[in-house]
Design an enzyme around this catalytic site. Structure first.
Site, PDB file in Angstrom:
ATOM      1  N   GLY A 118      53.751  -2.127  58.506  1.00 51.03           N
ATOM      2  CA  GLY A 118      52.922  -1.276  57.653  1.00 51.03           C
ATOM      3  C   GLY A 118      52.844  -1.813  56.246  1.00 51.03           C
ATOM      4  O   GLY A 118      53.267  -2.932  55.952  1.00 51.03           O
ATOM      5  N   ASP A 161      65.651 -17.279  59.518  1.00 52.14           N
ATOM      6  CA  ASP A 161      64.299 -17.427  58.960  1.00 52.14           C
ATOM      7  C   ASP A 161      64.377 -17.643  57.453  1.00 52.14           C
ATOM      8  O   ASP A 161      63.645 -17.035  56.682  1.00 52.14           O
ATOM      9  CB  ASP A 161      63.464 -16.182  59.284  1.00 52.14           C
ATOM     10  CG  ASP A 161      61.968 -16.430  59.058  1.00 52.14           C
ATOM     11  OD1 ASP A 161      61.581 -17.600  58.885  1.00 52.14           O
ATOM     12  OD2 ASP A 161      61.193 -15.457  59.038  1.00 52.14           O
ATOM     13  N   GLU A 167      55.109  -6.365  58.616  1.00 45.91           N
ATOM     14  CA  GLU A 167      54.865  -6.379  60.053  1.00 45.91           C
ATOM     15  C   GLU A 167      54.550  -4.991  60.585  1.00 45.91           C
ATOM     16  O   GLU A 167      53.741  -4.826  61.490  1.00 45.91           O
ATOM     17  CB  GLU A 167      56.101  -6.951  60.755  1.00 45.91           C
ATOM     18  CG  GLU A 167      55.986  -6.988  62.274  1.00 45.91           C
ATOM     19  CD  GLU A 167      57.242  -7.518  62.929  1.00 45.91           C
ATOM     20  OE1 GLU A 167      57.324  -7.456  64.163  1.00 45.91           O
ATOM     21  OE2 GLU A 167      58.142  -7.981  62.217  1.00 45.91           O
ATOM     22  N   VAL A 180      53.464  -2.183  52.131  1.00 42.27           N
ATOM     23  CA  VAL A 180      54.605  -2.204  51.223  1.00 42.27           C
ATOM     24  C   VAL A 180      54.109  -1.765  49.851  1.00 42.27           C
ATOM     25  O   VAL A 180      53.109  -2.282  49.344  1.00 42.27           O
ATOM     26  CB  VAL A 180      55.231  -3.612  51.133  1.00 42.27           C
ATOM     27  CG1 VAL A 180      56.454  -3.590  50.213  1.00 42.27           C
ATOM     28  CG2 VAL A 180      55.613  -4.116  52.516  1.00 42.27           C
ATOM     29  N   VAL A 235      51.538  -6.261  52.691  1.00 40.03           N
ATOM     30  CA  VAL A 235      51.461  -5.697  54.044  1.00 40.03           C
ATOM     31  C   VAL A 235      52.531  -6.371  54.885  1.00 40.03           C
ATOM     32  O   VAL A 235      52.592  -7.606  54.948  1.00 40.03           O
ATOM     33  CB  VAL A 235      50.073  -5.920  54.670  1.00 40.03           C
ATOM     34  CG1 VAL A 235      50.041  -5.359  56.083  1.00 40.03           C
ATOM     35  CG2 VAL A 235      48.987  -5.285  53.823  1.00 40.03           C
TER      36      VAL A 235
END
Length: 981
Positions: free
Chosen positions: A630, A743, A628, A632, A626
């Site tokens: 929806g 990130d 950010e 996967v 899942v």
């Protein structure tokens, strides 16, 4: 209702009509209830009113089954235990295949209130057969067995269910079937484990290997090259839990003189040969060679034929060329002292195309001949000529010349024979030589001394000259008659006197042949007599000239000094950060990243950088995560003209806003600009339909941090450094494109089936509120504290240098097999510790060179951190010299495993062995300790490495973790001490 009669008639009749097929492809059977053909000897508990055995003759064999049907007798707890099943020493996972019938509870009417339609499967491990001893507490539940088909009174349905029993470690085990009130009959129980069969792949033989369990999904197996095959690296392959061989590494190749055939290397047949280590087939002996014997490495040349030094042994042998043909010398239309030699190629080139020619010149005066020497010129050359003609100049008249042209090819130097053609020619000239240049030797107000040059072939002693000169008038008329003074001279120089000062004279000269024939005049040239100089005027001119010259020199010196100072200032303007951020690679990248947010319409960026995919070409298979925005999915991409490929599909949940859609697709606009083997590849997007999707390549092993935790201790330092090298190469590519990731963490690195690591997650700093990873809110958004450089936390100064800091944290995660950086410290504690110079300690078994690189990445001064190109170079050096990874950095188990003395996280002592194992994430071994009788922390403190191995801890990483944990327990020093760099 007579349940006993019902179950005997019902199940025995059904059993008679069942045909059981045992599939043993890649399976080793430990127990087969049907194939045993004898008394099973299974234990029932309790003895009465429990499981019953029935037997029936079928095709001359007695077949047995167990059944029970106590649905009307209230709560039930009936056990059926198998005999002791011996385990293969390396089989940690077994499969239990059951065939059974379950009666529909509704068919029992009012007695069905306590009826069940399921039963339970249990297992218990032991090192020896315990006979008829039975205790329910020894068993652990494997699964609840629920039938797919419920049998009615008239229609019996056979169910087949297979369950996995994993993490087996002792010498054997029992299976037990627990009835809790069902009407059930078991006809067949088959227990087996899977193996990868012995095989030969790429000329490497691999032994039969037992498939691994859930803790070792891929079992690495080393192979050996077949006879007469070699490999630079030992061939390896992986055995999956399903008994399939995957990802062969290293390839064996047949030795010279051998070729691959039927998974072996066989000798080349007579008349064939092979020169090198390869998997190519043997070749026929080439032309002009002798027939070879069996296993030949090459075929020798026939007599009179040769191979050039640079010719491969696979080439045909060559002969010598024949002589050049039709050699001729031409002087017509050539300048004086020149001739052209031309010829035709040899009739026989010896089977080669590298034909060249050498030209040799001899000159003869009377009967004496000698080499022409360096005086003669050749155009283009007289050696290694590829043309079939040459122009020869600087020849002298009245001499006889002999020219020899030799044809050569690549093997001519291997034989003393020569292929030449010779021609004789004589040069006779009656024309006088040509005057080529006239020079002023000396001048005075009343005289001029001149000299001139003639063609080199002329002999000045036998040549006379005619000189003509006149005054140059100021206004010369074209038709005016000009009067010249004519002088006939015996040499090529003259001094003319009685001239007027400060006057221009015109001169021209021609040569005369020995017979008196005139040649052509040279071009008319001007020479002047100087003016007369009054007394003392000459000194003044000299002084003035010296002054002017000095001024010019002073001006030049001043200009040079100014230029040097300007150049020096231009260098000193570069600050200390420029050394990091202004490398040639960064100043001139092959391609520069374009921020999609700079587009006024974000959809334009998507269309520019990402390919549109029609939704019919994408099929979803399974949810794998899942994101950010929806879910996967794993799926399949079937694009026209392309091979079907597995992909990951990111979806946008229904009800999205336009801003969410733009934010979702901005990641695709970023990914679409990258093309590197260590960057996740964007396949395309779906934007023109209701369901918006981003499609990327599928990475079978998922996120790197989870993969490392699942394979703790199973990979060598060399493999881990290889994974880090791939990540660093991807980050170097991003840095060269002027892209800052922000990130970088192991959770954002994906791993495919070949264990290649690829950088992913280009959503910048958009972190969810419920993100489990620690974040810190600043005025500009959320920051993952544990991975972020201090300047980025304090000032939001994100650069490639801050990505280098994050890469250092990723290095620590990889070498610690997915351990959480800074463990359970809070974000505030992490920031405070970093500012106080705390740095993460070396993970267990981390090479010293790797840990030193981590510390370099964590330097407070970002300008002193290494660049990604430096990191890639260093990791390459470590991989090329595996011995450099043998030196291990100092390891402190108190810090790295975070065990404060003999206490739990709250400071209180561990109350049990299971609590201690839970704290170090080794709770799967609780039963091992219990079965070995180790039930107190005092007993744990007495254990040694051999004791840990003896209770069934086999994985190297787990063995070390438990051993180092015990070492930390023995040391009463707190583990919360700060280690400064």
């Amino acid at each position: 209702m007579d349940y006993r009669r019902i179950k005997r008639i019902l199940f025995v009749n059904v059993f008679m009509n069942c045909i059981f097929v045992s599939l043993q492809n890649k399976e080793e059977v430990l127990l087969d209830m049907v194939a045993s053909g004898g008394e099973l000897g299974w234990l029932t508990w309790p003895d009465e009113q429990g499981w019953e055995i029935a037997q029936q003759a079928l095709n001359g064999s007695l077949l047995y089954n167990y059944f029970i049907c106590n649905v009307g007798a209230g709560e039930q707890d009936n056990w059926l235990r198998t005999t002791f099943i011996q385990r293969h020493p390396t089989a940690t996972r077994v499969f239990v295949e059951m065939r059974f019938v379950v009666r529909d509870c509704n068919s029992f009417g009012a007695d069905s209130l306590t009826c069940k339609e399921t039963f339970n499967l249990h297992t218990s491990e032991a090192d020896a057969d315990i006979g008829t001893s039975f205790r329910k507490g020894q068993f652990r539940k494997v699964a609840t067995i629920a039938p797919d088909e419920i049998s009615g009174v008239g229609d019996m349905q056979i169910n087949t269910e297979t369950r996995v029993v994993d993490n087996l470690s002792r010498k054997g085990f029992y299976l037990a079937f627990q009835d809790i009130g069902a009407c059930v009959a078991i006809y067949s129980v088959r227990v087996y484990y899977k193996t990868c069969p012995a095989t030969v792949k790429s000329l490497a033989a691999f032994p039969e290997t037992v498939a691994g369990g859930e803790n070792q999904a891929l079992r690495e197996v080393a192979g050996a090259c077949v006879e007469n095959a070699v490999s630079e690296d030992q061939p390896r392959i992986y055995c999956t839990v399903d008994g399939e061989w995957v990802v062969p590494v290293g390839q064996c190749q047949c030795r010279p003189g051998y070729e691959p055939k039927n998974d072996s290397c066989q000798e080349c047949k007579p008349g064939f040969f092979k020169t090198s280590v390869s998997n190519e087939a043997c070749e026929h002996c080439p032309k002009n060679t002798e027939p070879s014997s069996s296993g030949a490495l090459s075929c020798p040349c026939l007599q009179g034929f040769y191979r050039a030094p640079n010719d491969p042994l696979t080439a045909a042998c060559s002969g010598l060329p024949s002589a050049p043909q039709n050699l001729a010398a031409t002087t017509a239309q050539m300048a004086v002292g020149k001739l052209q030699l031309s010829w035709s190629p040899p009739a026989d080139t010896g089977g080669r195309t590298d034909i060249t020619y050498n030209v040799v010149c001899d000159r003869c005066e009377g009967s004496v001949c000698q080499p022409c020497g360096e005086k003669v010129r050749y155009d283009p050359s007289n050696t290694d000529l590829k043309e079939i003609s040459v122009i020869i100049s600087e020849l002298e008249p009245h001499l006889n010349y002999t020219f020899t042209v030799e044809a050569r090819n690549g093997v001519s130097q291997l034989s003393p024979q020569r292929a030449t053609h010779t021609i004789n020619t004589a040069l006779h000239y009656t024309d006088p030589p040509k005057v080529t240049a006239m020079h002023l030797v000396e001048s005075s107000p009343t005289s001029l001394s001149l000299s001139w040059s003639v063609s080199r072939w002329a002999k000045p002693s036998s040549t006379r000259y005619e000189l003509m000169y006149r005054k140059k008038e100021k206004d010369e008329e074209k038709n005016k008659v000009t009067t010249y003074t004519v002088l006939v001279l015996e040499k090529n120089s003259v001094q003319i006197i009685d001239l007027s000062p400060s006057t221009v004279y015109l001169f021209k000269v021609q040569a005369l042949s020995p017979e008196g024939n005139p040649g052509s005049y040279s071009m008319e040239q001007e020479f002047s007599t100087p003016a007369e100089v009054p007394p003392n005027q000459g000194n003044t001119a000299v002084i003035l000239g010296a002054a002017v010259g000095g001024g010019v020199m002073l001006f030049i010196v001043v200009v040079v000094l100014l230029l040097r100072r300007r150049r020096k200032n231009s260098h000193t303007r570069q600050g200390p950060e420029d050394a990091y951020f202004s490398s040639p690679e960064q100043l001139k990248p092959l391609k520069t990243y374009v921020d999609p947010h700079t587009y006024e319409d974000p959809n334009t960026a998507v269309l520019k950088f990402a390919s549109e995919i029609h939704p019919t070409h994408v099929s979803k298979q399974k949810v794998i995560g899942v994101g950010e925005f929806g879910e996967v999915y794993r799926g399949i991409l079937k694009a026209p003209g392309r091979k079907e490929a597995a992909v990951a599909i990111k979806t946008l949940k229904p009800g999205y806003t336009e801003k969410q859609r733009q934010d979702f697709l901005s990641e695709a606009s970023i990914m679409g600009q990258f093309c590197h083997q260590n960057i996740i590849r964007l396949e395309g997007v779906v934007t023109k339909f209701k369901h918006v999707m981003i499609v990327t390549e599928y990475m079978e092993n998922g996120a790197l941090d989870k993969y490392l935790r699942d394979h703790d201790g199973e990979m060598s330092s060399f493999q881990l450094v290889g994974m880090l090298r791939g990540i660093a190469a991807g980050m170097k590519y991003l840095s060269d494109m002027s892209y800052v990731h922000r990130d970088l963490a192991a959770r954002n690195i994906l791993v495919n089936s070949k264990l290649e690591c690829k950088v992913s997650d280009f959503g910048l700093s958009r972190v969810l509120e419920d993100d489990p990873e620690g974040t810190y809110t600043t005025s500009g958004g959320k920051i993952p504290i544990r991975w972020t450089a201090p300047e980025a936390i304090a000032y939001r100064k994100f650069t490639s240098a801050s990505d280098v800091w994050s890469f250092g944290i990723v290095m620590w995660e990889v070498m610690a097999f997915g351990e959480r950086p800074y463990w359970d410290m809070s974000n505030h504690e992490v920031m405070k510790a970093i500012n106080e110079a705390f740095r993460l300690p070396a993970p267990m078994d981390c090479p010293s060179a790797v840990y030193q690189l981590m510390l370099q990445c964590w330097l407070q001064d970002r300008s002193k951190r290494p660049r990604f190109q430096d990191i890639v170079s260093l990791l390459d050096k470590l991989l090329k010299s595996p011995d450099s990874l043998k030196a291990i950095a100092d390891f402190d188990p108190r810090v790295s495993i975070r065990l404060p003395s003999t206490s739990g996280s709250d400071g209180s002592p561990f109350r049990s062995v299971s609590e201690w194992l839970e704290s170090i994430k080794m709770s799967q071994y609780s039963e091992n300790f219990s079965m070995a009788g180790i039930v107190s922390m005092e007993q744990v403190l007495q254990m040694k490495s051999e004791d840990i191995r003896n209770i069934g801890v086999r994985l190297p990483g787990h063995l070390k973790r438990i051993a180092y944990s015990i070492l930390g327990l023995k040391d009463q020093t707190s583990t919360l001490s700060v280690f400064a760099v």
